[in-house]
Design an enzyme around this catalytic site. Structure first.
Site, PDB file in Angstrom:
ATOM      1  N   HIS A   1     -19.343 -39.911  90.456  1.00 51.83           N
ATOM      2  CA  HIS A   1     -20.903 -39.223  89.896  1.00 51.83           C
ATOM      3  C   HIS A   1     -21.016 -37.793  90.390  1.00 51.83           C
ATOM      4  CE1 HIS A   1     -23.467 -42.762  88.792  1.00 51.83           C
ATOM      5  NE2 HIS A   1     -22.377 -43.463  89.288  1.00 51.83           N
TER       6      HIS A   1
ATOM      7  N   ARG B   1     -34.654 -34.154  91.280  1.00 51.75           N
ATOM      8  CA  ARG B   1     -34.425 -33.736  92.367  1.00 51.75           C
ATOM      9  C   ARG B   1     -34.595 -32.087  92.613  1.00 51.75           C
ATOM     10  NH1 ARG B   1     -33.757 -37.349  96.777  1.00 51.75           N
ATOM     11  NH2 ARG B   1     -33.473 -35.722  98.161  1.00 51.75           N
TER      12      ARG B   1
ATOM     13  N   LYS C   1     -29.254 -27.265  90.077  1.00 54.39           N
ATOM     14  CA  LYS C   1     -30.132 -27.708  89.013  1.00 54.39           C
ATOM     15  C   LYS C   1     -31.056 -26.538  88.478  1.00 54.39           C
ATOM     16  CE  LYS C   1     -30.465 -32.607  90.299  1.00 54.39           C
ATOM     17  NZ  LYS C   1     -30.142 -33.341  88.911  1.00 54.39           N
TER      18      LYS C   1
ATOM     19  N   THR D   1     -29.737 -38.023  83.317  1.00 49.76           N
ATOM     20  CA  THR D   1     -30.412 -39.041  82.881  1.00 49.76           C
ATOM     21  C   THR D   1     -31.646 -38.871  82.371  1.00 49.76           C
ATOM     22  OG1 THR D   1     -30.940 -40.107  84.730  1.00 49.76           O
ATOM     23  CG2 THR D   1     -28.990 -41.098  83.296  1.00 49.76           C
TER      24      THR D   1
ATOM     25  N   LYS E   1     -34.094 -39.268  78.662  1.00 52.20           N
ATOM     26  CA  LYS E   1     -35.375 -39.890  78.685  1.00 52.20           C
ATOM     27  C   LYS E   1     -36.185 -38.827  77.842  1.00 52.20           C
ATOM     28  CE  LYS E   1     -34.676 -41.539  83.183  1.00 52.20           C
ATOM     29  NZ  LYS E   1     -35.040 -41.025  84.731  1.00 52.20           N
TER      30      LYS E   1
HETATM   31  C1  LIG Z   1     -34.242 -40.296  85.338  1.00 47.77           C
HETATM   32  C2  LIG Z   1     -34.744 -39.881  86.824  1.00 47.77           C
HETATM   33  C3  LIG Z   1     -34.064 -38.941  87.577  1.00 47.77           C
HETATM   34  C4  LIG Z   1     -32.942 -38.125  87.142  1.00 47.77           C
HETATM   35  O1  LIG Z   1     -33.264 -37.163  86.605  1.00 47.77           O
HETATM   36  P1  LIG Z   1     -32.120 -35.898  86.341  1.00 47.77           P
HETATM   37  O2  LIG Z   1     -32.853 -34.831  85.310  1.00 47.77           O
HETATM   38  O3  LIG Z   1     -30.948 -36.868  85.497  1.00 47.77           O
HETATM   39  O4  LIG Z   1     -31.668 -35.438  87.697  1.00 47.77           O
HETATM   40  C5  LIG Z   1     -34.817 -38.745  88.854  1.00 47.77           C
HETATM   41  N1  LIG Z   1     -35.686 -39.312  89.449  1.00 47.77           N
HETATM   42  C6  LIG Z   1     -36.597 -40.161  88.764  1.00 47.77           C
HETATM   43  C7  LIG Z   1     -37.659 -40.562  89.245  1.00 47.77           C
HETATM   44  C8  LIG Z   1     -35.966 -40.637  87.503  1.00 47.77           C
HETATM   45  O5  LIG Z   1     -36.557 -41.312  86.805  1.00 47.77           O
END
Ligand SMILES: *Cc1c(COP(=O)(O)O)cnc(C)c1O
Length: 830
Positions: A372, A564, A569, A671, A675
């Site tokens: 990861h 995070r 990021k 991820t 979404k």
């Molecule tokens: C999807 C999700 C993440 C991951 O977000 P990234 O933008 O991929 O870092 C982190 N925290 C929560 C609560 C999520 O639902």
């Protein structure tokens, strides 16, 4: 989507435990209110009603659960075991109602009892058993595994305190203990009879048994008992109800103390305290050193209990241990469970007395590893001394694995001692350390990265030598997210529109959303599309007002970055742009100004000073901008506290613009990006992680691309990066940094952000300044697109339409076919 084909309105239809009708469910809720929650309706609080409803939903899952477990036990089939130190499953009630197909009935029942379902749903505590993306991925995979009817179990740790709750005080993050179990957990079923012991410390003894076999006995200093805590994981409109089995550590009773601690009672009581502590708290990631020993103990604890559980199931089925790999496919979610390589060997060789070679063959055929991260600081290693003191026998096994592996290497690459040293499980430079990524790779038959770019970089960098040695072992499985939770449940308005436009098949086959493309230029459909988004933005605006007291305008462009908080990021890149925009607006030099509302959310690791400073910068900018009357109706900045799965469910659906701006090569997949895409947000992003594939699917014209590529980032670094050069050539950037350093966003205090500004000017490890100008230019293209609503809406529709690839159903189907060799099993309900 919520119409229920099995609903039945005849009074008396179905038992109070299992019936899905309004009447049966109503009787179930009233029974459980009294029999389990022990409250008469007259004095029941909303929380009591939440509990009673949850128990009633659980009742309806248990018949399916029993049928599922029964099936797996009696049939000769392989079970996928997903080992993960984190499962960020989110609230369960809403999801289970949707998957059972009884949301409308439950709403009607609660209304007849004077309760509002949405109010009750909002009362559920978030089970925060993960840090972020990795833990949420594991939860999405459990949803897809059940929905695809794959025999599977999730194994992990039942932390008593999950990820801390974040509060913002005076603009700073304050961590508050997460007491998620305080009011009870209706979804959990504790099984005191399913328990195992994990050994720690002590020493080993070599001996020869009566049959002349070399044997090793581990004489541990202490044992910790692990008790199974199960949560049922129901698939969408199927009978498959799988298990999430989390291990809770428990004190060993005095009876056991006599077995394990000859005589020393007070020492024994001390050990009792340690064993009770083991599963107490989830470690936030990105933490420097602190609490390391306990974390290694947690990893070994849950892995050992899980593997012992598999052996017990094998015995229960009467299957010989030599067939272990036929019965279980074990996936390691990152290196946190990588000790499984040594522990499975220990159980097979020391306990089940298999010859080493046979045990090694079983181990490698059973295990597979998902990487990861490529960030060097996040690659797990354990100091030999610490490891050996805590786990003396697993360490010996690791030595033996390494010894045999290096012998093989020397045969294959004679004279290439540099390569042998590079590939050794033990890093001998400096304090000796075990490289857990290498252990996972050597002990697995398959290794995968989580997005195409990341898998390529993994083969080229961190595991280069291994990819050369075993090219056939390496693969890519791009991550995915579940469309049930992140579309159907969290965006009911859009779900309804999708149902009426393309039919409801998308819920389990997300590629069907392609049919939306036919409506991309349809004016009436545009109206509907925009109405849904607007309503979602109103919901978020309401939440923002409730939590932060800030008023935001749903007509503004909602520009959202939730994840995070981390330098890679680059929330600070976003912050630099906001200040740039602020300056331009103050001077009225921004052409065709677009009203924007910037929303941030995310936790920083408690020991990560720079990330916490990034939060302060954002809240500092928010204070200035939101209180500047000149910005009224033009610019708002919000830091939404305590980002988690629960509030994610109304944040993603409200986004117009998705910020995915990590330094290229650093984000393995992401991820959150998926979404957002599903929910019709357009991405502004770098060519990093799954952004690359998102752009491929959406089309270049429906994605706002900026920034250096991973290859360019490498070249800049190689050639010697000088961040100050970007400031010298860019007066606007110079001004922005001066404002920050000068205390503009820290109430005049020019010390607060000095470390952040100095870091950017003199080190800038994530090339924020190198990407600044291109990011600003890209944001100008975003504004231009927004001013053409038909164009924007078309882009939004096409993003949703082309998000099918990013369903976790696709990802799980790939794991099943290419790695686990497992196919679906239909569960019949008698
Ligand atoms: C999807 C999700 C993440 C991951 O977000 P990234 O933008 O991929 O870092 C982190 N925290 C929560 C609560 C999520 O639902």
């Amino acid at each position: 989507m919520t119409t229920n084909p099995t609903s039945d309105v005849t009074p008396s239809a179905g038992s109070a435990r299992t019936g899905l009708s309004v009447d049966a469910l109503r009787r179930g809720v009233l029974d459980n209110l009294i029999c389990l929650q022990a409250r008469p309706p007259s004095i029941a609080t909303p929380y009591d009603w939440y509990m009673a409803l949850s128990y009633s939903v659980r009742d309806r899952m248990l018949a399916r659960w029993a049928a599922t477990v029964q099936n797996y036990v009696v049939r000769d089939l392989r079970v996928a075991c997903y080992l993960s130190a984190e499962f960020l499953i989110g609230p369960q009630l809403g999801n289970n109602l949707v998957n059972l197909g009884i949301e409308d009935n439950a709403r009607a029942v609660m209304q007849s009892l004077g309760q509002d379902l949405d109010t009750l749903l909002a009362l559920e505590e978030e089970p925060g058993l993960g840090n972020g993306g990795l833990g949420r991925l594991a939860a999405c995979y459990l949803d897809s595994l059940a929905t695809l009817q794959i025999p599977s179990v999730g194994y992990g740790i039942r932390y008593e305190f999950g990820i801390f709750d974040q509060e913002i005080r005076d603009g700073c993050q304050v961590e508050v203990t997460d007491k998620w179990l305080q009011k009870g957990n209706p979804w959990e079923i504790v099984r005191p009879s399913v328990c195992y012991y994990a050994a720690f410390g002590g020493h080993t003894e070599k001996w020869t048994d009566e049959q002349g076999r070399f044997r090793v006995r581990w004489m541990p200093a202490r044992m910790v008992k692990g008790v199974a805590c199960d949560t049922p994981m129901l698939g969408f409109r199927v009978n498959t109800c799988n298990t999430l089995r989390l291990w809770k550590s428990e004190a060993i009773e005095s009876f056991d103390l006599q077995d394990f601690n000859a005589g020393d009672y007070y020492q024994a009581v001390q050990e009792k305290v340690i064993s009770e502590t083991l599963s107490k708290v989830l470690y936030p990631n990105d933490e420097p050193e602190a609490g390391k020993r306990l974390r290694l103990a947690q990893q070994y604890f849950f892995v050992s209990c899980s593997l012992q559980d598999m052996l017990r199931i094998l015995d229960l089925k009467g299957v010989h241990v030599s067939r272990f790999a036929d019965m279980f496919a074990v996936q390691l979610n990152d290196t946190h469970p990588s000790i499984a390589v040594a522990e499975l060997m220990r159980l097979l060789v020391d306990v089940r007395l298999l010859p080493w070679d046979e045990a090694w063959d079983i181990t490698c055929r059973t295990l597979a590893y998902t990487n990861h991260t490529l960030l060097p600081e996040a690659l797990e290693t354990w100091g030999l001394r610490l490891f050996g003191r805590l786990l003396p026998r697993p360490l010996e096994i690791i030595y033996e694995i390494n010894h045999r592996f290096l012998d093989d290497l020397r045969r294959k690459y004679p004279g290439d001692e540099a390569r042998v040293a590079r590939m050794s499980l033990i890093d001998e430079s400096g304090e000796k350390k075990i490289r857990m990524a290498y252990l996972s790779t050597i002990g697995s038959h398959a290794v995968n990265g989580v997005a195409a770019l990341h898998s390529t970089l993994l083969r080229q960098t961190v595991l280069h030598d291994f990819a050369e040695l075993w090219p056939e072992r390496f693969d890519n499985v791009t991550n995915g997210v579940t469309p049930r939770r992140f579309l159907l449940l969290s965006n009911p308005g859009l779900a309804r529109l999708l149902d009426t436009t393309v039919g409801d098949g998308w819920v389990t086959d997300l590629t069907q959303l392609r049919r939306l493309e036919a409506y991309a230029d349809h004016a009436a459909f545009h109206e509907q599309w925009r109405a849904v988004k607007h309503a979602n933005k109103q919901v978020l605006a309401e939440q923002i007002r409730h939590v932060t007291n800030i008023d935001v305008d749903p007509d503004a462009l909602f520009d959202i970055q939730v994840k995070r908080i981390h330098e890679y990021k680059r929330q600070h890149l976003n912050a630099l742009y906001i200040i740039t925009l602020y300056q331009r607006l103050r001077r009225n030099v921004e052409h065709g100004a677009v009203p924007r509302c910037f929303v941030f959310g995310g936790k920083a690791a408690p020991g990560y000073a720079m990330a916490k400073l990034m939060i302060r910068l954002i809240t500092g900018i928010a204070e200035v901008v939101n209180n500047d009357p000149a910005m009224h109706g033009r610019l708002k900045v919000v830091f939404f506290p305590d980002f988690n799965v629960k509030n994610a469910q109304f944040i993603y659906p409200a986004a117009d613009l998705s910020e995915q701006i990590s330094t290229a090569g650093k984000e393995a997949s992401g991820t959150g990006n998926m979404k957002f895409m599903m929910n019709g947000a357009i991405t502004i992003g770098t060519l990093d992680g799954a952004n690359v594939e998102i752009r491929e699917e959406a089309g270049d014209e429906n994605f706002f691309l900026f920034g250096l590529t991973a290859a360019q980032v490498e070249r800049v670094r190689r050639e010697g990066y000088r961040p100050a050069a970007h400031v010298e050539s860019n007066a606007e950037l110079r001004e922005v940094l001066d404002l920050i350093a000068g205390g503009q966003f820290s109430r005049g205090d020019h010390h607060v952000f000095r470390p952040l500004v100095d870091n950017l000017l003199h080190a800038d490890p994530f090339l924020v300044l190198a990407d600044y100008a291109d990011y600003v230019a890209c944001q100008e293209r975003v504004s231009a697109a927004w001013l053409d609503p038909a164009r924007w809406t078309r882009m939004s529709i096409l993003n949703t339409a082309r998000s099918g690839k990013f369903s976790s159903d696709r990802a799980i189907a790939e794991y099943c076919e290419r790695i686990w060799k497992i196919s679906p099993v239909k569960i019949a309900l008698e």
